[in-house]
Design an enzyme around this catalytic site. Structure first.
Site, PDB file in Angstrom:
ATOM      1  N   PRO A  49     -15.127  33.242  -9.016  1.00  0.00           N
ATOM      2  CA  PRO A  49     -16.277  32.572  -7.733  1.00  0.00           C
ATOM      3  C   PRO A  49     -17.287  31.957  -8.287  1.00  0.00           C
ATOM      4  CG  PRO A  49     -16.402  34.909  -9.300  1.00  0.00           C
ATOM      5  CD  PRO A  49     -14.963  34.286  -9.828  1.00  0.00           C
ATOM      6  N   ASP A  50     -18.041  31.455  -7.699  1.00  0.00           N
ATOM      7  CA  ASP A  50     -19.484  30.757  -8.845  1.00  0.00           C
ATOM      8  C   ASP A  50     -20.401  31.549  -8.401  1.00  0.00           C
ATOM      9  OD1 ASP A  50     -21.308  28.876  -8.496  1.00  0.00           O
ATOM     10  OD2 ASP A  50     -19.507  27.271  -8.408  1.00  0.00           O
TER      11      ASP A  50
ATOM     12  N   ASN B 115     -16.765  29.423 -22.404  1.00  0.00           N
ATOM     13  CA  ASN B 115     -16.930  27.981 -22.420  1.00  0.00           C
ATOM     14  C   ASN B 115     -17.837  28.352 -23.732  1.00  0.00           C
ATOM     15  OD1 ASN B 115     -16.041  27.607 -19.828  1.00  0.00           O
ATOM     16  ND2 ASN B 115     -17.552  26.600 -19.164  1.00  0.00           N
TER      17      ASN B 115
ATOM     18  N   LYS C 111       0.060  42.497 -25.443  1.00  0.00           N
ATOM     19  CA  LYS C 111      -0.483  40.916 -26.492  1.00  0.00           C
ATOM     20  C   LYS C 111       1.006  40.256 -26.080  1.00  0.00           C
ATOM     21  CE  LYS C 111      -0.906  39.089 -31.000  1.00  0.00           C
ATOM     22  NZ  LYS C 111      -1.894  38.984 -32.793  1.00  0.00           N
TER      23      LYS C 111
HETATM   24  O1  C5P Z   1     -20.710  23.401 -11.392  1.00  0.00           O
HETATM   25  P1  C5P Z   1     -20.950  23.563 -13.235  1.00  0.00           P
HETATM   26  O2  C5P Z   1     -20.567  24.539 -13.926  1.00  0.00           O
HETATM   27  O3  C5P Z   1     -20.806  22.402 -13.961  1.00  0.00           O
HETATM   28  O4  C5P Z   1     -22.272  23.858 -12.367  1.00  0.00           O
HETATM   29  C1  C5P Z   1     -23.018  25.056 -13.573  1.00  0.00           C
HETATM   30  C2  C5P Z   1     -24.333  26.222 -12.704  1.00  0.00           C
HETATM   31  O5  C5P Z   1     -23.331  26.749 -12.459  1.00  0.00           O
HETATM   32  C3  C5P Z   1     -25.032  26.104 -14.171  1.00  0.00           C
HETATM   33  O6  C5P Z   1     -26.564  27.243 -13.031  1.00  0.00           O
HETATM   34  C4  C5P Z   1     -23.678  28.301 -13.701  1.00  0.00           C
HETATM   35  O7  C5P Z   1     -25.010  29.117 -14.130  1.00  0.00           O
HETATM   36  C5  C5P Z   1     -23.174  28.373 -12.946  1.00  0.00           C
HETATM   37  N1  C5P Z   1     -22.619  28.464 -12.423  1.00  0.00           N
HETATM   38  C6  C5P Z   1     -21.581  29.434 -11.455  1.00  0.00           C
HETATM   39  N2  C5P Z   1     -20.787  30.270 -11.695  1.00  0.00           N
HETATM   40  C7  C5P Z   1     -19.324  29.452 -11.732  1.00  0.00           C
HETATM   41  C8  C5P Z   1     -19.652  28.369 -12.456  1.00  0.00           C
HETATM   42  C9  C5P Z   1     -20.929  27.708 -12.711  1.00  0.00           C
HETATM   43  O8  C5P Z   1     -22.775  30.739 -11.605  1.00  0.00           O
HETATM   44  N3  C5P Z   1     -18.167  30.000 -11.756  1.00  0.00           N
END
Ligand code: C5P
Length: 407
Positions: free
Chosen positions: A311-312, A215, A293
């Site tokens: 993972p979130d 990103n 590569k």
């Molecule tokens: O779902 P989204 O990416 O819009 O959410 C943004 C928030 O979630 C930010 O605080 C980002 O640091 C956190 N985030 C995270 N792990 C991910 C995706 C987002 O901690 N895989």
């Protein structure tokens, strides 16, 4: 608050900025502090023991093996007799020796033998400050409780520009006051005793050894938040993806590449009183990154990438459990319906606050940010502010959240 009756042991390292410690000594004496000084061998190339002695009005210590010193005041006693040890200028070499626990001269021996707080004011060439070795040493020392003031950014004696200048003597004096005064601790360091975890920067998800998915994120906002929390006295662990900006001083930094590494570094840093997830984590990774590569074969179709969900980290840290930080803050970068999307995200992730920003302008990598703070109590629209100011306000809000709760 004055420093009347306080005893400072000043450890002077060998750098061009050492001349500024003479002014620092003058300010400390004017404030009522007693100052004893230890000069490293290289410091004596930049300031003479005689001038330091004249200003401190007390003996200057230079030699670990001087019998007189050992009789009159051994190195253990020298460090214990002080209320605070101040290392200025803290050169790259001196920081490395402190981090390594070396005791090869009087300066490092007193620093290793002390049970008193230590404040370091680094000064060095910008590249030395930004070198991975110095970054690691500063992080390690910060994680052991060494406080830092500076370095400042600006033109340097070596004709370069950047962070590396010794903080100005009045700023070092202010840092000494806040390191020493319990009244000040309450007023200026409301997060003393708190541990805050901050994520910052992008993650890089490898496609093969040379390509990755990421990103856009400079890490500026997250790094500024880490610095602002540390300035309020918090012990800060910053888990940072790959960024081109220097580590903030006074913060323990864990450098990671991928979302999975970021999550592992975050959970390893727990427990924390608060977690602030400012990183722009890649939502997906390549399910199985190629070991070599991927070759570009003329005429052949482009390779198909199979993605897996990352993972979130924010949702994981927000999940109920014994290790859940008391306050979890997420970020929401939105291009439309800012408040509605941010409130929905707050509920979905399970975090306490969301800092929502409109990224339809030049926020990514830019200087300023216009955010809305979404809490359980409602939504506040903050004006357009420099990222450092957004960070300061957020850190103040975090401090306000913990005010009155015992650390
Ligand atoms: O779902 P989204 O990416 O819009 O959410 C943004 C928030 O979630 C930010 O605080 C980002 O640091 C956190 N985030 C995270 N792990 C991910 C995706 C987002 O901690 N895989």
């Amino acid at each position: 608050m004055t420093l009347a009756g306080k005893r400072i042991l000043l450890v002077v390292g060998g750098g061009i900025a050492a001349y500024k410690v003479l002014e620092l000594i003058r300010l400390l004496r004017k404030d009522g502090a007693g100052v004893a000084a230890v000069l490293t061998a290289s410091a004596q190339h930049f300031v003479t023991p005689l001038s330091v002695q004249a200003l401190t009005e007390s003996r200057v210590y230079t030699d670990l093996f001087s019998l007189t010193d050992e009789n009159e005041m051994g190195h253990i006693q020298l460090s214990r007799a002080a209320d605070l040890l101040v290392v200025a200028p803290a050169t790259a070499n001196l920081l490395a020796r402190m981090a390594g626990g070396l005791a090869d001269d009087l300066a490092t021996t007193v620093l290793l033998a002390t049970d008193k707080p230590v404040l370091a004011a680094p000064a060095m060439n910008v590249r030395m400050w930004q070198h991975a070795a110095t970054r690691a040493n500063v992080s390690l020392l910060a994680s052991r409780g060494v406080a830092f003031v500076g370095p400042d950014e600006g033109p340097m004696a070596c004709n370069e520009y950047g962070p590396g200048r010794l903080a100005e003597p009045p700023a070092i004096l202010a840092a000494i006051r806040s390191a020493l005064g319990p009244a000040h601790v309450q007023a200026d360091r409301p997060l003393a005793g708190r541990h805050v975890l901050v994520t910052s920067g992008p993650t890089h998800e490898p496609i093969d050894p040379v390509r990755y998915i990421a990103n856009r994120s400079s890490g500026r906002q997250g790094h500024a938040i880490a610095a602002a929390l540390a300035a309020l006295g918090a012990r800060v662990t910053l888990v940072s993806g790959p960024v081109a900006i220097p580590d903030p001083p006074g913060v323990a930094v864990r450098h990671v590449e991928t979302a999975e590494e970021m999550l592992a570094a975050c959970t390893a840093a727990l427990p924390a009183d608060a977690a602030i997830c400012a990183a722009a984590v890649a939502d997906w990774r390549v399910a199985s990154a190629a070991a070599g590569k991927i070759k570009k074969v003329p005429g052949a179709p482009p390779p198909a990438l199979t993605l897996a969900t990352n993972p979130d980290i924010l949702a994981t840290l927000s999940a109920p459990g014994p290790d859940r930080p008391h306050l979890v803050v997420g970020f929401a970068a939105e291009t439309e319906n800012l408040d509605a999307n941010a409130s929905a995200k707050r509920a979905r992730k399970g975090c306490d606050w969301i800092v929502a920003n409109d990224v339809s302008g030049d926020v990514m990598g830019g200087e300023a940010n216009e955010v809305h703070l979404v809490t359980g109590g409602g939504i506040e629209a903050w004006p357009r502010l420099a990222k450092e100011e957004v960070a300061r306000r957020l850190a103040q809000r975090v401090a306000g959240h913990f005010a009155g709760r015992s650390a």
